[in-house]
Design a protein around this motif. Structure first.
Motif, PDB file in Angstrom:
ATOM      1  N   VAL A 157       0.829  -1.200   0.000  1.00 34.80           N
ATOM      2  CA  VAL A 157       0.000   0.000   0.000  1.00 34.80           C
ATOM      3  C   VAL A 157       0.869   1.256   0.000  1.00 34.80           C
ATOM      4  CG1 VAL A 157      -1.715   1.317   1.297  1.00 34.80           C
ATOM      5  CG2 VAL A 157      -1.940  -1.162   1.094  1.00 34.80           C
ATOM      6  N   ARG A 158       1.952   1.242   0.772  1.00 36.08           N
ATOM      7  CA  ARG A 158       2.856   2.400   0.809  1.00 36.08           C
ATOM      8  C   ARG A 158       3.448   2.669  -0.572  1.00 36.08           C
ATOM      9  NH1 ARG A 158       5.798   1.052   6.516  1.00 36.08           N
ATOM     10  NH2 ARG A 158       4.368   2.160   7.871  1.00 36.08           N
ATOM     11  N   VAL A 159       3.797   1.603  -1.267  1.00 40.17           N
ATOM     12  CA  VAL A 159       4.364   1.767  -2.615  1.00 40.17           C
ATOM     13  C   VAL A 159       3.358   2.459  -3.531  1.00 40.17           C
ATOM     14  CG1 VAL A 159       5.066   0.510  -4.685  1.00 40.17           C
ATOM     15  CG2 VAL A 159       6.017  -0.130  -2.483  1.00 40.17           C
ATOM     16  N   GLN A 160       2.078   2.048  -3.458  1.00 37.43           N
ATOM     17  CA  GLN A 160       1.071   2.681  -4.312  1.00 37.43           C
ATOM     18  C   GLN A 160       0.937   4.170  -3.986  1.00 37.43           C
ATOM     19  OE1 GLN A 160       0.322   0.318  -6.524  1.00 37.43           O
ATOM     20  NE2 GLN A 160       1.423  -0.987  -5.067  1.00 37.43           N
ATOM     21  N   LEU A 161       0.947   4.495  -2.686  1.00 42.36           N
ATOM     22  CA  LEU A 161       0.769   5.889  -2.286  1.00 42.36           C
ATOM     23  C   LEU A 161       1.982   6.736  -2.632  1.00 42.36           C
ATOM     24  CD1 LEU A 161      -1.103   5.505   1.122  1.00 42.36           C
ATOM     25  CD2 LEU A 161      -2.029   6.006  -1.130  1.00 42.36           C
ATOM     26  N   LEU A 162       3.154   6.163  -2.522  1.00 37.51           N
ATOM     27  CA  LEU A 162       4.360   6.904  -2.920  1.00 37.51           C
ATOM     28  C   LEU A 162       4.349   7.176  -4.416  1.00 37.51           C
ATOM     29  CD1 LEU A 162       6.984   5.152  -0.666  1.00 37.51           C
ATOM     30  CD2 LEU A 162       6.537   7.590  -0.717  1.00 37.51           C
ATOM     31  N   ALA A 163       3.917   6.181  -5.193  1.00 41.48           N
ATOM     32  CA  ALA A 163       3.819   6.382  -6.640  1.00 41.48           C
ATOM     33  C   ALA A 163       2.788   7.468  -6.959  1.00 41.48           C
ATOM     34  CB  ALA A 163       3.443   5.070  -7.325  1.00 41.48           C
ATOM     35  N   LEU A 164       1.676   7.482  -6.202  1.00 38.88           N
ATOM     36  CA  LEU A 164       0.651   8.498  -6.390  1.00 38.88           C
ATOM     37  C   LEU A 164       1.208   9.887  -6.067  1.00 38.88           C
ATOM     38  CD1 LEU A 164      -2.278   9.420  -6.866  1.00 38.88           C
ATOM     39  CD2 LEU A 164      -2.761   8.796  -4.478  1.00 38.88           C
ATOM     40  N   GLU A 165       1.913  10.000  -4.946  1.00 39.40           N
ATOM     41  CA  GLU A 165       2.501  11.291  -4.557  1.00 39.40           C
ATOM     42  C   GLU A 165       3.470  11.796  -5.615  1.00 39.40           C
ATOM     43  OE1 GLU A 165       4.375  11.412  -0.772  1.00 39.40           O
ATOM     44  OE2 GLU A 165       2.532  11.008   0.340  1.00 39.40           O
ATOM     45  N   MET A 166       4.376  10.917  -6.076  1.00 39.55           N
ATOM     46  CA  MET A 166       5.369  11.336  -7.063  1.00 39.55           C
ATOM     47  C   MET A 166       4.709  11.766  -8.367  1.00 39.55           C
ATOM     48  SD  MET A 166       8.670   8.821  -6.476  1.00 39.55           S
ATOM     49  CE  MET A 166       7.781   7.269  -6.402  1.00 39.55           C
ATOM     50  N   GLY A 167       3.642  11.056  -8.754  1.00 36.19           N
ATOM     51  CA  GLY A 167       2.931  11.427  -9.977  1.00 36.19           C
ATOM     52  C   GLY A 167       2.247  12.779  -9.861  1.00 36.19           C
ATOM     53  N   VAL A 168       1.641  13.041  -8.705  1.00 31.94           N
ATOM     54  CA  VAL A 168       0.981  14.335  -8.485  1.00 31.94           C
ATOM     55  C   VAL A 168       2.005  15.468  -8.576  1.00 31.94           C
ATOM     56  CG1 VAL A 168      -0.150  15.775  -6.748  1.00 31.94           C
ATOM     57  CG2 VAL A 168      -0.930  13.427  -7.131  1.00 31.94           C
ATOM     58  N   LEU A 169       3.135  15.282  -7.899  1.00 34.01           N
ATOM     59  CA  LEU A 169       4.171  16.320  -7.909  1.00 34.01           C
ATOM     60  C   LEU A 169       4.712  16.543  -9.319  1.00 34.01           C
ATOM     61  CD1 LEU A 169       6.105  15.377  -4.641  1.00 34.01           C
ATOM     62  CD2 LEU A 169       4.387  17.152  -4.956  1.00 34.01           C
ATOM     63  N   HIS A 215       3.037  16.147 -12.179  1.00 36.53           N
ATOM     64  CA  HIS A 215       2.031  16.910 -12.942  1.00 36.53           C
ATOM     65  C   HIS A 215       2.015  18.371 -12.507  1.00 36.53           C
ATOM     66  CE1 HIS A 215      -0.001  13.916 -15.411  1.00 36.53           C
ATOM     67  NE2 HIS A 215       0.068  13.066 -14.403  1.00 36.53           N
ATOM     68  N   LEU A 216       2.130  18.601 -11.199  1.00 34.79           N
ATOM     69  CA  LEU A 216       2.130  19.972 -10.695  1.00 34.79           C
ATOM     70  C   LEU A 216       3.344  20.737 -11.209  1.00 34.79           C
ATOM     71  CD1 LEU A 216       0.504  21.869  -8.883  1.00 34.79           C
ATOM     72  CD2 LEU A 216       1.883  21.099  -6.942  1.00 34.79           C
ATOM     73  N   LYS A 217       4.491  20.064 -11.251  1.00 31.86           N
ATOM     74  CA  LYS A 217       5.709  20.703 -11.750  1.00 31.86           C
ATOM     75  C   LYS A 217       5.575  21.055 -13.227  1.00 31.86           C
ATOM     76  CE  LYS A 217      10.723  20.108 -11.888  1.00 31.86           C
ATOM     77  NZ  LYS A 217      11.867  19.213 -11.575  1.00 31.86           N
ATOM     78  N   GLU A 218       4.947  20.176 -14.012  1.00 31.79           N
ATOM     79  CA  GLU A 218       4.760  20.435 -15.444  1.00 31.79           C
ATOM     80  C   GLU A 218       3.904  21.668 -15.685  1.00 31.79           C
ATOM     81  OE1 GLU A 218       3.163  16.816 -16.976  1.00 31.79           O
ATOM     82  OE2 GLU A 218       5.125  15.837 -17.170  1.00 31.79           O
ATOM     83  N   LEU A 219       3.047  21.978 -14.717  1.00 32.12           N
ATOM     84  CA  LEU A 219       2.200  23.170 -14.838  1.00 32.12           C
ATOM     85  C   LEU A 219       2.819  24.381 -14.151  1.00 32.12           C
ATOM     86  CD1 LEU A 219      -1.300  21.558 -14.165  1.00 32.12           C
ATOM     87  CD2 LEU A 219      -0.511  22.518 -16.328  1.00 32.12           C
ATOM     88  N   ASP A 220       4.119  24.258 -13.784  1.00 34.51           N
ATOM     89  CA  ASP A 220       4.844  25.338 -13.103  1.00 34.51           C
ATOM     90  C   ASP A 220       4.231  25.686 -11.753  1.00 34.51           C
ATOM     91  OD1 ASP A 220       6.704  25.587 -15.122  1.00 34.51           O
ATOM     92  OD2 ASP A 220       5.512  27.049 -16.233  1.00 34.51           O
ATOM     93  N   GLY A 221       3.641  24.688 -11.083  1.00 31.31           N
ATOM     94  CA  GLY A 221       3.068  24.905  -9.765  1.00 31.31           C
ATOM     95  C   GLY A 221       4.144  24.926  -8.691  1.00 31.31           C
ATOM     96  N   ASP A 222       3.761  25.378  -7.501  1.00 29.28           N
ATOM     97  CA  ASP A 222       4.688  25.461  -6.367  1.00 29.28           C
ATOM     98  C   ASP A 222       4.738  24.101  -5.676  1.00 29.28           C
ATOM     99  OD1 ASP A 222       6.131  26.001  -4.095  1.00 29.28           O
ATOM    100  OD2 ASP A 222       5.229  27.973  -3.773  1.00 29.28           O
ATOM    101  N   VAL A 223       5.657  23.255  -6.124  1.00 32.61           N
ATOM    102  CA  VAL A 223       5.754  21.883  -5.619  1.00 32.61           C
ATOM    103  C   VAL A 223       6.105  21.860  -4.133  1.00 32.61           C
ATOM    104  CG1 VAL A 223       7.045  19.720  -5.814  1.00 32.61           C
ATOM    105  CG2 VAL A 223       6.327  20.925  -7.878  1.00 32.61           C
ATOM    106  N   ASP A 224       7.060  22.694  -3.724  1.00 31.41           N
ATOM    107  CA  ASP A 224       7.482  22.709  -2.319  1.00 31.41           C
ATOM    108  C   ASP A 224       6.328  23.106  -1.401  1.00 31.41           C
ATOM    109  OD1 ASP A 224      10.044  21.897  -2.915  1.00 31.41           O
ATOM    110  OD2 ASP A 224      10.812  23.934  -3.114  1.00 31.41           O
ATOM    111  N   ARG A 225       5.557  24.090  -1.829  1.00 30.69           N
ATOM    112  CA  ARG A 225       4.408  24.532  -1.023  1.00 30.69           C
ATOM    113  C   ARG A 225       3.375  23.419  -0.894  1.00 30.69           C
ATOM    114  NH1 ARG A 225      -0.263  27.397  -2.682  1.00 30.69           N
ATOM    115  NH2 ARG A 225      -1.305  28.508  -0.957  1.00 30.69           N
ATOM    116  N   PHE A 226       3.109  22.728  -1.974  1.00 28.70           N
ATOM    117  CA  PHE A 226       2.150  21.622  -1.949  1.00 28.70           C
ATOM    118  C   PHE A 226       2.637  20.519  -1.017  1.00 28.70           C
ATOM    119  CE2 PHE A 226       0.295  17.665  -3.589  1.00 28.70           C
ATOM    120  CZ  PHE A 226      -1.052  17.995  -3.594  1.00 28.70           C
ATOM    121  N   LYS A 227       3.919  20.175  -1.091  1.00 29.60           N
ATOM    122  CA  LYS A 227       4.485  19.137  -0.222  1.00 29.60           C
ATOM    123  C   LYS A 227       4.379  19.540   1.245  1.00 29.60           C
ATOM    124  CE  LYS A 227       8.509  17.476  -1.532  1.00 29.60           C
ATOM    125  NZ  LYS A 227       9.870  17.483  -2.134  1.00 29.60           N
TER     126      LYS A 227
END
Length: 508
Positions: free
Chosen positions: A336-348, A350-362
């Motif tokens: 389950v942790r592996v799935q959630l880590l993969a989900l987190e990395m994917g979200v970050l 996508h956010l980076k591709e849109l020039d979002g504030d990745v550090d703030r989101f984290k």
């Protein structure tokens, strides 16, 4: 700066050399001084100077013995210049036999010594340039060989070539050290490459840019490899999140792939635990197969997030985590942790591709949810995934609205993704329902470059990456970068970089 060591048993001579000569003018700096051969040898072993000025007659170990010891014990001994009050033919003859660069008589003449420094500076720098070029070409070749092994190729020709490079004929046990760090990578790479220049070790970069070292078990080579991993962690753990992972396998050159895969599995395990540190493949839990990402379920969840279907998130989260019921075992928890880590990395991502504030989101996630390693029940995991997905959906929607208010942004994004295809400004204008002249002006205002300049820059940057990281031919690089043929690619590359693609690939 090149390092020079001064060796003489008379302090006034050392002082004269130190103060009389403008070392910096010729690219040298004094790295040490010694008044006898034993002290000089200790400095040479530790600092590996480029040049040594040494007297002949000294206590314990004389200058000629020091030179001989360096030649016998060092793979790359420094260059030596003799300083002596004796013009005996026997001394000169012995010095020449030991390939001493020059033989200067005391008292030292300033002009004479500066002439020697000028010659030595030129010779050493030319040698360093040649060595860097050779090492760069060799690293490219070695990386190609190792990545062919990692991909499963097992031809006898490939095995023989790898055996020859590692000088490991007849040696069964193989070890692989893999290193992953979030910062300080250039410093770490220099440290690792210096270590791997010794016999029986080989530096490589895998397809994902991780640093690694292979070693065959010859004398104490595996012990020293483990010491390297520990010393890297001790040196850099205060400045970077660093993982040093080891994998071991027996079977000669054919074991290298398995040693690499074991090291990679150990590295992934450590990463999934959200920890830095040192780990060996034998340290992994033996209660199940290493968890892998459920790509199909993860893709479905991402599609739901990206399309803004908030009502469908709970269903897709349940599918991703595949409720294993109550009383989770350790292996299920890790799955389950592996799935959630993969989900987190994917979200970050996508956010980076849109020039979002990745550090703030984290930071917001950490404040809202805490850490994954503190969770040990399925309901808590499911709640974590649901809150993460909802927050990701809203953050991505907000960022997309902010960016998509400008049609030009969407044009630039399209070019960034499709630059390898045949693109024309007129066709882009039709696709995005704009006037071509206005699009050209707005594109330049947004990017600072004309459409054609921007497109060429993207293609050349991709070509540079392929030239650095792959073994593809020039023609293959041209096609993969968006150029219709190799001749046109070469002419554009020369125009924009000042050198041919083949020359760029050979750069250190």
């Amino acid at each position: 700066m090149m390092n020079v060591l001064l060796v003489d048993d008379e302090p006034w001579v050392l002082e004269g050399l130190r103060t009389m000569v403008n070392w910096n003018k010729y690219g040298f700096q004094i790295c040490g001084e010694a008044e006898n051969g034993n002290a000089a040898w200790s400095i040479i072993e530790n600092l590996r100077p480029d040049l040594v000025f040494t007297d002949i007659h000294m206590p314990s170990v004389n200058g000629l013995e020091l030179i001989d010891r360096s030649i016998q014990n060092l793979a790359k001994p420094p260059r030596f210049v003799i300083l002596s009050g004796y013009d005996s033919f026997d001394y000169v003859k012995t010095a020449l036999e030991q390939r001493v660069e020059d033989y200067l008589l005391k008292p030292i003449d300033e002009v004479e010594i500066e002439n020697v420094l000028e010659q030595m500076s030129r010779k050493i720098q030319n040698e360093l340039v040649s060595e860097k070029l050779y090492q760069h070409e060799r690293n490219l070749y070695v990386n190609c060989l190792f990545n062919r092994l990692f991909e499963g190729e097992d031809s006898s020709e490939l095995q023989a070539e790898v055996e020859s490079i590692l000088q490991m004929e007849g040696h069964e046990n193989m070890a692989c050290l893999l290193i992953e760090a979030d910062t300080c990578n250039e410093d770490i790479q220099l440290h690792v490459q210096r270590f791997a220049s010794a016999p029986h070790y080989e530096f490589f970069m895998d397809a994902d840019g991780r640093m690694g070292v292979f070693a065959a078990e010859i004398e104490d080579s595996l012990i020293w490899l483990e010491r390297l991993g520990r010393s890297l962690f001790e040196m850099y753990s205060g400045h970077a999140s660093i993982i040093a992972a080891f994998g071991y396998h027996s079977g000669g050159v054919v074991a290298m792939r398995q040693a690499y895969e074991k090291a990679f599995s150990a590295l992934k395990w450590k990463r999934y635990q959200e920890e830095s540190g040192i780990i060996c493949d034998q340290d992994l839990p033996r209660n199940g197969i290493m968890a892998t990402v459920n790509q199909k379920a993860l893709t479905n969840l991402f599609n739901t997030i990206l399309t803004g279907e908030e009502n469908g998130i709970e269903r897709e989260v349940n599918e991703l985590l595949s409720n294993p019921g109550s009383g989770l075992s350790v292996s299920d928890i890790e799955y389950v942790r592996v799935q959630l880590l993969a989900l987190e990395m994917g979200v970050l991502k996508h956010l980076k591709e849109l020039d979002g504030d990745v550090d703030r989101f984290k930071f917001q996630l950490q404040h809202l949810l805490g850490g994954l390693t503190d969770i040990d029940s399925y309901p808590a995991f499911r709640e974590y995934a649901h809150i993460l997905s909802i927050n990701a959906l809203r953050a991505l929607q907000e960022q997309r609205k902010e960016k998509e208010c400008s049609t030009i942004f969407r044009v630039v994004q399209y070019v960034n993704h499709e630059f390898r295809q045949k693109l024309q400004l007129q066709e882009l204008a039709q696709k995005f329902h704009m006037n071509a002249n206005y699009l050209g002006q707005a594109f330049k205002q947004q990017t600072g470059k004309s459409f054609r300049e921007y497109l060429n820059d993207k293609r050349i940057e991709e070509a540079k990456r392929l030239l650095r990281q792959s073994c593809s031919s020039i023609a293959e690089v041209a096609i993969s970068s968006g150029y219709p043929n190799a001749d046109y690619f070469v002419s554009q590359f020369k125009r924009m970089t000042g050198m041919a693609p083949s020359t760029y690939r050979k750069q250190p």
